[in-house]
Design an enzyme around this catalytic site. Structure first.
Site, short mmCIF file in Angstrom:
data_model
loop_
_atom_site.label_atom_id
_atom_site.label_comp_id
_atom_site.label_asym_id
_atom_site.label_seq_id
_atom_site.Cartn_x
_atom_site.Cartn_y
_atom_site.Cartn_z
N PRO A 1 0.83 -1.22 0.00
CA PRO A 1 0.00 0.00 0.00
C PRO A 1 0.85 1.26 0.00
O PRO A 1 1.78 1.40 0.81
CB PRO A 1 -0.81 -0.14 1.29
CG PRO A 1 -0.94 -1.62 1.47
CD PRO A 1 0.38 -2.19 1.01
N CYS A 2 0.54 2.17 -0.92
CA CYS A 2 1.43 3.31 -1.15
C CYS A 2 1.02 4.57 -0.42
O CYS A 2 1.78 5.53 -0.37
CB CYS A 2 1.52 3.61 -2.65
SG CYS A 2 -0.06 4.10 -3.40
#
Length: 350
Positions: free
Chosen positions: A80-81
């Site tokens: 997840p960025c």
């Protein structure tokens, strides 16, 4: 060389898996914790074993039965960025548990020893101060005997019609590896455009769903926002509005200039975010029709195939699409990995 086998960590709705499958790889398994993205992934990869679970509690032997003894193993990981995104002003203060998700890959790598690893994320991942997750992961790869190459790429260089910068790493235990040579821009093929990817879709109105494609649906607009988008030319921005359409918060601000703007057909799109079907969140107005881009148009601008299935509400699907790895970027990496493994002489003996 036998067909490479892929385990896709943090798979999301399947952008990376789609690109790697298009490159001729076999998608054996995937992991993600988001229920909506997981449903979309399962609908498009029924052959893959899917684990809808937090990777931090997933048993490290979960994939032992899937590891081939006669084919290369490829791991892909797009953690997840949001903790590292430039659109998150408190990125440097992301929670430690968020920052360390990439490191959860290490026990699986120690156990299964993949031949090649792909990591894709926002450029900010490499800039987190202190005991950086990125630097710790690079040190691990070096100790484990992997050669690595990483850099920030422009997705336009690989045929994606979108100004999207991403951090990409390739790691191999079969000698030096580099990144694929760009195919577009400069003296190469021209960049793909918005028109190339969505220009042939049927016209729809704001709030309408096209009868033959439930994903080709656009959010409704209130009267004021309809007047705002109708006042814009193709590629236009709110500077074209008459005075009565301006928001007070925009009059003395130079920020968020793309909000409420239209795309231009013969240009690349702006970076698509998790709110890219809402004109109030960026330059997400259709080039000529009086509406935001539809979810199908967003998916096409992320280079998903037209027949790709997405499950969930418009808000959920938009989030899935905005979080996805562009398919053509993943395919370029996949093609390059296959070439690398062939050049390294990888055969049934590994």
């Amino acid at each position: 060389m036998p067909t490479p086998t892929v385990i896709d960590f943090f798979s999301g709705c399947g952008g990376t898996s789609t690109g790697l499958r298009d490159a001729g790889m076999r998608i054996a398994a995937a992991v993600d914790f988001d229920s909506a993205a997981s449903a979309t992934y399962r609908a498009n990869f029924p052959e893959a074993e899917f684990h809808e679970v937090d990777i931090r509690i997933l048993a490290h032997d979960a994939f032992d039965h899937l590891v081939p003894h006669d084919a290369p193993l490829v791991f892909s990981a797009c953690a997840p960025c949001q903790p590292y995104s430039s659109m998150r002003p408190t990125a440097s203060r992301a929670r430690p548990r968020e920052r360390s998700l990439l490191l959860t890959l290490i026990p699986f790598m120690d156990r299964l020893i993949p031949d090649v690893l792909i990591v894709e994320n926002v450029p900010g991942l490499q800039k987190i101060p202190g005991g950086s997750t990125w630097n710790r992961f690079l040190r691990y790869l070096a100790r484990a005997g992997y050669s690595t190459r990483w850099e920030v790429i422009d997705c336009r260089d690989y045929g994606v019609p979108q100004r999207r910068k991403r951090l990409v790493l390739l790691a191999s235990r079969h000698g030096e590896i580099d990144l694929p040579t760009p195919t577009h821009g400069g003296n190469r093929r021209p960049y793909s455009t918005v028109r190339d990817w969505i220009g042939s879709l049927p016209a729809i109105q704001a709030g309408e769903t096209y009868a033959d494609d439930p994903l080709h649906r656009s959010g409704a607009l209130g009267d004021l926002n309809m007047r705002r988008i109708m006042a814009l030319s193709e590629g236009g921005s709110r500077s074209e509005w008459p005075d009565d359409l301006w928001l007070e918060c925009h009059r003395n601000s130079k920020g968020h200039q793309d909000a409420y703007g239209r795309m231009r057909y013969d240009d690349t799109a702006p970076v698509l975010t998790t709110k890219c079907t809402d004109i109030t969140n960026g330059r997400y107005g259709h080039p000529t029709q009086h509406r935001a881009i539809s979810a199908r148009e967003a998916a096409l601008l992320q280079t998903f195939p037209l027949e790709y299935k997405f499950l969930g509400s418009l808000k959920s699907v938009t989030k899935q699409i905005g979080n996805a790895v562009p398919v053509l970027v993943a395919k370029a990496m996949g093609d390059h990995i296959v070439e690398h493994l062939n050049d390294a002489g990888i055969d049934s003996d590994g």
